[in-house]
Scaffold this motif. Sequence first.
Motif, PDB file in Angstrom:
ATOM      1  N   ASP A  11      64.488  57.350  47.897  1.00  0.00           N
ATOM      2  CA  ASP A  11      64.151  58.755  47.648  1.00  0.00           C
ATOM      3  C   ASP A  11      63.711  59.469  48.913  1.00  0.00           C
ATOM      4  OD1 ASP A  11      64.784  58.765  44.972  1.00  0.00           O
ATOM      5  OD2 ASP A  11      62.728  58.483  44.274  1.00  0.00           O
ATOM      6  N   HIS A  12      62.977  58.762  49.770  1.00  0.00           N
ATOM      7  CA  HIS A  12      62.417  59.396  50.959  1.00  0.00           C
ATOM      8  C   HIS A  12      63.308  59.147  52.177  1.00  0.00           C
ATOM      9  CE1 HIS A  12      58.683  60.377  48.896  1.00  0.00           C
ATOM     10  NE2 HIS A  12      58.726  59.175  48.380  1.00  0.00           N
ATOM     11  N   TYR A  13      63.379  60.139  53.023  1.00  0.00           N
ATOM     12  CA  TYR A  13      64.181  60.064  54.247  1.00  0.00           C
ATOM     13  C   TYR A  13      63.766  58.833  55.053  1.00  0.00           C
ATOM     14  CZ  TYR A  13      66.212  61.616  58.686  1.00  0.00           C
ATOM     15  OH  TYR A  13      66.923  61.702  59.860  1.00  0.00           O
ATOM     16  N   THR A  14      64.736  58.053  55.492  1.00  0.00           N
ATOM     17  CA  THR A  14      64.568  56.794  56.225  1.00  0.00           C
ATOM     18  C   THR A  14      63.804  55.747  55.409  1.00  0.00           C
ATOM     19  OG1 THR A  14      62.485  57.293  57.392  1.00  0.00           O
ATOM     20  CG2 THR A  14      64.536  58.024  58.446  1.00  0.00           C
ATOM     21  N   LEU A  56      65.710  64.561  45.719  1.00  0.00           N
ATOM     22  CA  LEU A  56      64.581  63.798  45.217  1.00  0.00           C
ATOM     23  C   LEU A  56      64.150  64.317  43.853  1.00  0.00           C
ATOM     24  CD1 LEU A  56      61.502  62.441  47.033  1.00  0.00           C
ATOM     25  CD2 LEU A  56      61.145  63.936  45.074  1.00  0.00           C
ATOM     26  N   ALA A  57      64.018  65.636  43.716  1.00  0.00           N
ATOM     27  CA  ALA A  57      63.591  66.216  42.441  1.00  0.00           C
ATOM     28  C   ALA A  57      64.561  65.849  41.323  1.00  0.00           C
ATOM     29  CB  ALA A  57      63.467  67.733  42.569  1.00  0.00           C
ATOM     30  N   ASN A  59      66.709  63.291  41.213  1.00  0.00           N
ATOM     31  CA  ASN A  59      66.692  61.852  40.927  1.00  0.00           C
ATOM     32  C   ASN A  59      65.455  61.443  40.136  1.00  0.00           C
ATOM     33  OD1 ASN A  59      69.110  61.463  42.263  1.00  0.00           O
ATOM     34  ND2 ASN A  59      68.165  60.819  44.182  1.00  0.00           N
ATOM     35  N   VAL A  60      64.284  61.953  40.535  1.00  0.00           N
ATOM     36  CA  VAL A  60      63.040  61.604  39.845  1.00  0.00           C
ATOM     37  C   VAL A  60      63.091  62.055  38.387  1.00  0.00           C
ATOM     38  CG1 VAL A  60      60.564  62.156  39.715  1.00  0.00           C
ATOM     39  CG2 VAL A  60      61.594  61.551  41.909  1.00  0.00           C
ATOM     40  N   CYS A  61      63.512  63.291  38.166  1.00  0.00           N
ATOM     41  CA  CYS A  61      63.537  63.830  36.807  1.00  0.00           C
ATOM     42  C   CYS A  61      64.582  63.123  35.941  1.00  0.00           C
ATOM     43  CB  CYS A  61      63.807  65.331  36.844  1.00  0.00           C
ATOM     44  SG  CYS A  61      62.536  66.271  37.722  1.00  0.00           S
ATOM     45  N   LEU A  62      65.740  62.851  36.506  1.00  0.00           N
ATOM     46  CA  LEU A  62      66.795  62.206  35.734  1.00  0.00           C
ATOM     47  C   LEU A  62      66.450  60.752  35.422  1.00  0.00           C
ATOM     48  CD1 LEU A  62      69.858  63.789  37.535  1.00  0.00           C
ATOM     49  CD2 LEU A  62      69.243  64.098  35.126  1.00  0.00           C
ATOM     50  N   ARG A  63      65.768  60.062  36.337  1.00  0.00           N
ATOM     51  CA  ARG A  63      65.335  58.699  36.041  1.00  0.00           C
ATOM     52  C   ARG A  63      64.387  58.684  34.839  1.00  0.00           C
ATOM     53  NH1 ARG A  63      64.001  58.032  41.566  1.00  0.00           N
ATOM     54  NH2 ARG A  63      65.784  57.239  42.754  1.00  0.00           N
ATOM     55  N   GLU A  64      63.476  59.664  34.805  1.00  0.00           N
ATOM     56  CA  GLU A  64      62.537  59.737  33.687  1.00  0.00           C
ATOM     57  C   GLU A  64      63.272  59.947  32.372  1.00  0.00           C
ATOM     58  OE1 GLU A  64      59.882  62.868  34.708  1.00  0.00           O
ATOM     59  OE2 GLU A  64      58.829  61.728  36.245  1.00  0.00           O
ATOM     60  N   LEU A  65      64.251  60.843  32.368  1.00  0.00           N
ATOM     61  CA  LEU A  65      65.004  61.117  31.149  1.00  0.00           C
ATOM     62  C   LEU A  65      65.859  59.920  30.749  1.00  0.00           C
ATOM     63  CD1 LEU A  65      66.019  64.795  31.867  1.00  0.00           C
ATOM     64  CD2 LEU A  65      64.601  64.019  29.971  1.00  0.00           C
ATOM     65  N   GLN A  66      66.390  59.254  31.741  1.00  0.00           N
ATOM     66  CA  GLN A  66      67.205  58.070  31.465  1.00  0.00           C
ATOM     67  C   GLN A  66      66.354  56.987  30.817  1.00  0.00           C
ATOM     68  OE1 GLN A  66      69.133  56.108  34.923  1.00  0.00           O
ATOM     69  NE2 GLN A  66      71.031  56.888  34.085  1.00  0.00           N
TER      70      GLN A  66
END
Length: 254
Positions: A11-14, A56-57, A59-66
């Motif tokens: 999620d985070h750069y590098t 990031l926003a 991915n984080v939100c979609l992981r929660e919904l998944q």
Amino acid sequence: MTSQLPPRETDHYTQLPDAAVVTTRALLAARENIADTIEARAMMCLHGPAGVGKTLAANVCLRELQAAQGEEVCRITFRARPTARAVRHELFAALGLPGEPPRHPSEFDRLLLDSLASQPRTLVVDEAQWLNRETFEYFRFAWDNPYTQIAILFAGGEGAHSVLRKEPMLSSRIFIWQHLKKLTMAEVQQVIPLYHPVWSRTDPEDIAYADRHAAHGNFRNWARLTAHTLTALQRTGRARPDQELLRWAFSRLG
């Protein structure tokens, strides 16, 4: 179900160690907007300048919904201006369809529509600023079909909004538009000490100095600056950043 979302550590750069996902107002809004879009089986556009946290926003939100709802997420990314043929092939791959792709467009379309009608799915179309009328029309064609069960999240840079707005047949169907912006100085002072432990022990004046001279409210800039600041602390043996150390980190950012 195999997730097409990238692992959390990316999620985070590098893949910055010890970096945290901070619940900003923008992230809270994205969580609500994405959830509402999926519930309505609608389309959304998440756009903003590079480095402000769009991916990031999402991915984080979609992981929660998944995790909560078992929503299947299919990611599609274009790096150049694609054709409708390219969209068909990307959908074929994202949906994990067996065999070889059909050669004739009408047959290909029937196969894709049947698959998109078989169960609820969310399509995430990344780098949406690369899309053109032909490809936008294809997504509209798929979404408009009365039997498909899809929500579509278009995510892209500043150009994504203007490109979509030029296609009234599609833009009129966008359920929610969300523009992510750079952090204000007040937000920087709230968010950055929570973002990484190195900033939790840094003087707020030095955090403001770093933002004015290098980071400019941009999360990706803060990630790069954090990585170089950690290197400087390790090499100098200092306990926390100061403006002298920060200036060395700035010199690496160009």
